[in-house]
Design a protein around this motif. Structure first.
Motif, mmCIF file in Angstrom:
data_model
loop_
_atom_site.group_PDB
_atom_site.id
_atom_site.type_symbol
_atom_site.label_atom_id
_atom_site.label_comp_id
_atom_site.label_asym_id
_atom_site.label_seq_id
_atom_site.Cartn_x
_atom_site.Cartn_y
_atom_site.Cartn_z
ATOM 1 N N ILE A 108 0.825 -1.214 0.000
ATOM 2 C CA ILE A 108 0.000 0.000 0.000
ATOM 3 C C ILE A 108 0.859 1.263 0.000
ATOM 4 N N ALA A 109 2.191 1.081 -0.044
ATOM 5 C CA ALA A 109 3.100 2.241 -0.034
ATOM 6 C C ALA A 109 3.100 2.925 -1.400
ATOM 7 N N SER A 110 3.402 4.212 -1.387
ATOM 8 C CA SER A 110 3.425 4.993 -2.627
ATOM 9 C C SER A 110 4.842 5.435 -2.958
ATOM 10 N N SER A 111 5.011 5.943 -4.181
ATOM 11 C CA SER A 111 6.303 6.493 -4.616
ATOM 12 C C SER A 111 6.336 7.970 -4.232
ATOM 13 N N LEU A 112 6.779 8.239 -3.005
ATOM 14 C CA LEU A 112 6.775 9.618 -2.495
ATOM 15 C C LEU A 112 8.185 10.016 -2.091
ATOM 16 N N ASP A 113 8.468 11.303 -2.207
ATOM 17 C CA ASP A 113 9.729 11.832 -1.696
ATOM 18 C C ASP A 113 9.611 11.912 -0.169
ATOM 19 N N PRO A 114 10.416 11.128 0.588
ATOM 20 C CA PRO A 114 10.257 11.148 2.045
ATOM 21 C C PRO A 114 10.471 12.540 2.647
ATOM 22 N N GLU A 115 11.229 13.390 1.929
ATOM 23 C CA GLU A 115 11.478 14.759 2.427
ATOM 24 C C GLU A 115 10.259 15.662 2.230
ATOM 25 N N ARG A 116 9.487 15.376 1.205
ATOM 26 C CA ARG A 116 8.295 16.186 0.931
ATOM 27 C C ARG A 116 7.271 15.295 0.229
ATOM 28 N N LYS A 117 6.289 14.822 1.012
ATOM 29 C CA LYS A 117 5.418 13.756 0.500
ATOM 30 C C LYS A 117 4.409 14.227 -0.547
ATOM 31 N N SER A 118 4.334 15.539 -0.756
ATOM 32 C CA SER A 118 3.461 16.032 -1.823
ATOM 33 C C SER A 118 4.181 15.980 -3.173
ATOM 34 N N GLY A 126 10.852 1.079 -10.569
ATOM 35 C CA GLY A 126 9.713 1.644 -11.305
ATOM 36 C C GLY A 126 8.539 2.001 -10.415
ATOM 37 N N SER A 127 8.451 1.384 -9.249
ATOM 38 C CA SER A 127 7.416 1.716 -8.254
ATOM 39 C C SER A 127 7.805 1.000 -6.960
ATOM 40 N N THR A 128 7.181 1.381 -5.857
ATOM 41 C CA THR A 128 7.483 0.650 -4.612
ATOM 42 C C THR A 128 6.959 -0.775 -4.722
ATOM 43 N N THR A 129 5.833 -0.948 -5.423
ATOM 44 C CA THR A 129 5.269 -2.301 -5.588
ATOM 45 C C THR A 129 6.222 -3.183 -6.387
ATOM 46 N N ALA A 130 6.829 -2.604 -7.442
ATOM 47 C CA ALA A 130 7.801 -3.365 -8.234
ATOM 48 C C ALA A 130 9.040 -3.696 -7.406
ATOM 49 N N GLU A 131 9.437 -2.782 -6.509
ATOM 50 C CA GLU A 131 10.575 -3.057 -5.617
ATOM 51 C C GLU A 131 10.263 -4.271 -4.735
ATOM 52 N N VAL A 132 9.030 -4.295 -4.199
ATOM 53 C CA VAL A 132 8.641 -5.404 -3.315
ATOM 54 C C VAL A 132 8.594 -6.710 -4.116
ATOM 55 N N GLN A 133 8.021 -6.647 -5.336
ATOM 56 C CA GLN A 133 7.949 -7.853 -6.188
ATOM 57 C C GLN A 133 9.353 -8.379 -6.501
ATOM 58 N N GLN A 134 10.241 -7.447 -6.837
ATOM 59 C CA GLN A 134 11.622 -7.832 -7.161
ATOM 60 C C GLN A 134 12.295 -8.484 -5.939
ATOM 61 N N PHE A 135 12.061 -7.912 -4.789
ATOM 62 C CA PHE A 135 12.703 -8.425 -3.568
ATOM 63 C C PHE A 135 12.205 -9.835 -3.229
ATOM 64 N N PHE A 136 10.884 -10.052 -3.324
ATOM 65 C CA PHE A 136 10.326 -11.351 -2.924
ATOM 66 C C PHE A 136 10.458 -12.411 -4.017
ATOM 67 N N GLY A 137 10.623 -11.992 -5.274
ATOM 68 C CA GLY A 137 10.700 -12.963 -6.373
ATOM 69 C C GLY A 137 9.315 -13.367 -6.851
ATOM 70 N N VAL A 199 3.071 2.518 -10.809
ATOM 71 C CA VAL A 199 3.709 3.828 -10.640
ATOM 72 C C VAL A 199 2.686 4.968 -10.720
ATOM 73 N N ALA A 200 1.681 4.813 -11.577
ATOM 74 C CA ALA A 200 0.671 5.878 -11.736
ATOM 75 C C ALA A 200 -0.171 5.993 -10.471
ATOM 76 N N VAL A 201 -0.571 4.846 -9.943
ATOM 77 C CA VAL A 201 -1.398 4.838 -8.722
ATOM 78 C C VAL A 201 -0.584 5.390 -7.545
ATOM 79 N N GLU A 202 0.672 5.003 -7.480
ATOM 80 C CA GLU A 202 1.525 5.435 -6.359
ATOM 81 C C GLU A 202 1.845 6.931 -6.435
ATOM 82 N N ALA A 203 2.128 7.414 -7.644
ATOM 83 C CA ALA A 203 2.446 8.841 -7.789
ATOM 84 C C ALA A 203 1.205 9.701 -7.559
ATOM 85 N N LEU A 204 0.048 9.142 -7.839
ATOM 86 C CA LEU A 204 -1.210 9.865 -7.613
ATOM 87 C C LEU A 204 -1.368 10.243 -6.128
ATOM 88 N N THR A 205 -0.772 9.455 -5.240
ATOM 89 C CA THR A 205 -0.844 9.771 -3.803
ATOM 90 C C THR A 205 -0.207 11.132 -3.524
#
Ligand SMILES: NC(=O)c1ccc[n+]([C@@H]2O[C@H](COP(=O)([O-])OP(=O)(O)OC[C@H]3O[C@@H](n4cnc5c(N)ncnc54)[C@H](OP(=O)(O)O)[C@@H]3O)[C@@H](O)[C@H]2O)c1
Length: 229
Positions: A108-118, A126-137, A199-205
């Motif tokens: 449920i995490a988004s692609s946000l700049d931790p310094e400024r979440k807007s 490519g997205s936090t979801t893709a990072e998680v997929q890559q990590f778990f295989g 990435v689109a859904v995450e950046a929309l946050t």
């Protein structure tokens, strides 16, 4: 990596809410448990999870919510939802790697700049979801969902929430199971396609957070038009 599961099998599942002690995870625990889904709250600290489960049971007058360490919750569940900040997620992913194999994982995490979440900030995969997929295989079926819905909306006592959830991921059957589960908690969810779309859904946050800040509101969300309801 298509799974063979069907929508009928999406009922009576057990969901582990990793970081279910936090704002979004606790609001999801409330919503799922109230709808009769078996909820396991996970935390880095099993006692903290147990206390959160006890509080939730008192709040909704049930005894069905359980609390465990993150890894035990993931092991006992068949769907594992990651509700932790992305910048603190790495040790949690390492802890859960074995427990999630063969399971649906909801990020449920988004692609946000931790310094400024807007402001959107896209990670290397490519997205936090893709990072998680890559990590778990490939054996874990990772989907993106709930990025664009606030805890304030989830905490609503209304049975139906006027805010849509978009679901993306590499496995169509897993997307359908997650959509079915989300509809069960009174939220319209829609299949938004493959993992590359996350990435689109995450950046929309970031866009929604910017709107919240500009208009001094909480919980801006999205609603699709022209879709069947
Ligand atoms: N808040 C929102 O409006 C919203 C909306 C949609 C999606 N989300 C997403 O939901 C996820 C959780 O957001 P939240 O607002 O609920 O976060 P949060 O309350 O700050 O944290 C959630 C839980 O994660 C664990 N945690 C906190 N910091 C951590 C760290 N540095 N390393 C590892 N674990 C940590 C804690 O659990 P334990 O201490 O019990 O382990 C905490 O209770 C994020 O990915 C966020 O992007 C949030």
């Amino acid at each position: 990596m298509e799974s063979n599961e069907t929508n009928e099998q999406s009922h009576n599942r057990t969901i582990a809410l990793i970081g279910g002690t936090g704002k979004e995870g606790n609001a999801l625990a409330f919503r799922f448990a109230k709808a009769g889904v078996r909820v396991l709250i996970g935390s880095r600290d099993a006692i903290k999870a147990l206390n959160a489960a006890t509080e939730m049971n008192a709040r909704i007058d049930t005894s069905s919510v359980e609390g465990y360490s993150n890894r035990d919750a993931a092991t006992k569940a068949d769907i594992v939802l990651l509700s932790v900040p992305f910048d603190g997620m790495k040790p949690i992913l390492e802890d859960l790697r074995d427990a999630v194999q063969g399971k649906i994982v909801i990020n449920i995490a988004s692609s946000l700049d931790p310094e400024r979440k807007s402001r959107a900030k896209i990670p290397a995969a490519g997205s936090t979801t893709a990072e998680v997929q890559q990590f778990f295989g490939d054996s874990a079926k990772v989907v993106a969902a709930f990025q664009n819905i606030s805890p304030e909306k989830l905490e609503s006592v209304e049975e139906k929430i006027d805010c849509d959830v978009l679901v993306c991921g590499g496995d169509k059957a897993s997307r359908e199971i997650v959509i079915d589960l989300i509809r069960k908690i009174g939220i319209d969810a829609f299949d938004a396609g493959v993992l590359a779309n996350a990435v689109a859904v995450e950046a929309l946050t970031a866009v929604l957070i910017a709107v919240n800040l500009k208009y001094k509101i909480k919980g801006a969300g999205i609603r699709l038009v022209g879709v069947p309801r």
